[in-house]
Design a protein around this motif. Sequence first.
Motif, PDB file in Angstrom:
ATOM      1  N   ARG A  65       0.826  -1.217   0.000  1.00 36.45           N
ATOM      2  CA  ARG A  65       0.000   0.000   0.000  1.00 36.45           C
ATOM      3  C   ARG A  65       0.852   1.254   0.000  1.00 36.45           C
ATOM      4  O   ARG A  65       0.447   2.294  -0.547  1.00 36.45           O
ATOM      5  CB  ARG A  65      -0.916   0.014   1.222  1.00 36.45           C
ATOM      6  N   PHE A  66       2.018   1.159   0.604  1.00 37.18           N
ATOM      7  CA  PHE A  66       2.853   2.354   0.739  1.00 37.18           C
ATOM      8  C   PHE A  66       4.111   2.322  -0.136  1.00 37.18           C
ATOM      9  O   PHE A  66       4.805   3.318  -0.249  1.00 37.18           O
ATOM     10  CB  PHE A  66       3.274   2.524   2.205  1.00 37.18           C
ATOM     11  N   GLY A  67       4.382   1.192  -0.724  1.00 37.77           N
ATOM     12  CA  GLY A  67       5.586   1.070  -1.553  1.00 37.77           C
ATOM     13  C   GLY A  67       5.241   0.789  -2.998  1.00 37.77           C
ATOM     14  O   GLY A  67       5.388  -0.344  -3.477  1.00 37.77           O
ATOM     15  N   ARG A  68       4.733   1.788  -3.691  1.00 38.59           N
ATOM     16  CA  ARG A  68       4.229   1.611  -5.048  1.00 38.59           C
ATOM     17  C   ARG A  68       5.249   0.989  -6.008  1.00 38.59           C
ATOM     18  O   ARG A  68       4.897   0.103  -6.798  1.00 38.59           O
ATOM     19  CB  ARG A  68       3.739   2.958  -5.596  1.00 38.59           C
ATOM     20  N   PRO A  69       6.530   1.384  -5.980  1.00 40.53           N
ATOM     21  CA  PRO A  69       7.482   0.802  -6.936  1.00 40.53           C
ATOM     22  C   PRO A  69       7.634  -0.707  -6.795  1.00 40.53           C
ATOM     23  O   PRO A  69       7.955  -1.407  -7.762  1.00 40.53           O
ATOM     24  CB  PRO A  69       8.801   1.523  -6.597  1.00 40.53           C
ATOM     25  N   LEU A  70       7.415  -1.231  -5.592  1.00 40.03           N
ATOM     26  CA  LEU A  70       7.589  -2.667  -5.358  1.00 40.03           C
ATOM     27  C   LEU A  70       6.260  -3.410  -5.300  1.00 40.03           C
ATOM     28  O   LEU A  70       6.245  -4.616  -5.018  1.00 40.03           O
ATOM     29  CB  LEU A  70       8.350  -2.890  -4.042  1.00 40.03           C
TER      30      LEU A  70
END
Length: 340
Positions: A65-70
């Motif tokens: 939810r908070f780490g869009r690139p991954l």
Amino acid sequence: MLVTMLSRLLAFVVSLATLVFVVVAFWPQLLGWQRTSPWSVMVAPRGFALSIALLIFIVLAVLGRFGRPLRRILMAVGSWLLVFAVATGVLLYFRGTGSALPSAPTRGATDNIRVLEWNTMGDAPAPAAIAQLAIAQQAQVVALPETTSATAADVASIMANAGFDMQSLTLTYDQVYRAHSTSLLISRSLGTYRVANTGGGTSVSPTVIATSSDGGPTFIAAHVVAPSQVTMSQWTSDLTLLAALCRTPNVILAGDLNATIDNLQGLGTDNLGNCRDAALVTHGAALGTWPTWLPTLGGAAIDHIMATPEWTVTGSLVITSVDGSGSDHRPLLAQLSRTN
């Protein structure tokens, strides 16, 4: 564009690697790795593995939810972990959490036998505690891995005072380490028994093979070395030895095999040689006997009571009432009747 392609490629590779890992972790038998490190240990506490997979899935979902690139990679890994958890849950459901035991056999019965198995972790529970449990469960056979002859004799004496006349048989590898003793108590109503193997058979702790002069079943109190990087060959050799013993007729085996039914697959036509696992037959194989600090559904079912086809298992039970007694193993109880 290139970054997006690389991201997708990386997600695919990670997803494929995760898929391979969870398939082998769930069913190492697929590749014959159920007795190969580290899979032999990973497959043992299935309930615990399910919990860990769900926990990691939740962590990855939060990170996604908070780490869009991954996010794509985290979703790929998380999805397969969720599949692993669901598959494990379904497997545990079908293996079952047990059913009620039938009424205890009448005193002196030889066609119906109650067997109690308890690894006492080097005489950790007091003899009175072991005897009281055996008496309460009306056990006619008591297999006690990691139990010295002195403790076994005390247990037999206490049981005798309660009207249970037991023969006490023990094999010991050394007098220094109590875990290197295995004891077996057998009701005299089942016949006269003697130790048939003075050598002990299994590698680190002894296995007691008791034969009858009256034509009764052969009783085996087994203790297999725990698998590790150092002891894998001994562990496999111990299990192979017990499988061979279970290919002989009229055998009832009870003990700490340091192996689950998954580890045993491929060691015979049944679960071990010709021996059938009591917990699996009575739909209680999802419950762990070790360690006591985990719930039964989270533990590993490494203690077993088994029998060849001359005996039909009519009930089994993992006993949790003595979890605070000092041993890290839970006792296992099974009732068997002679097959018609």
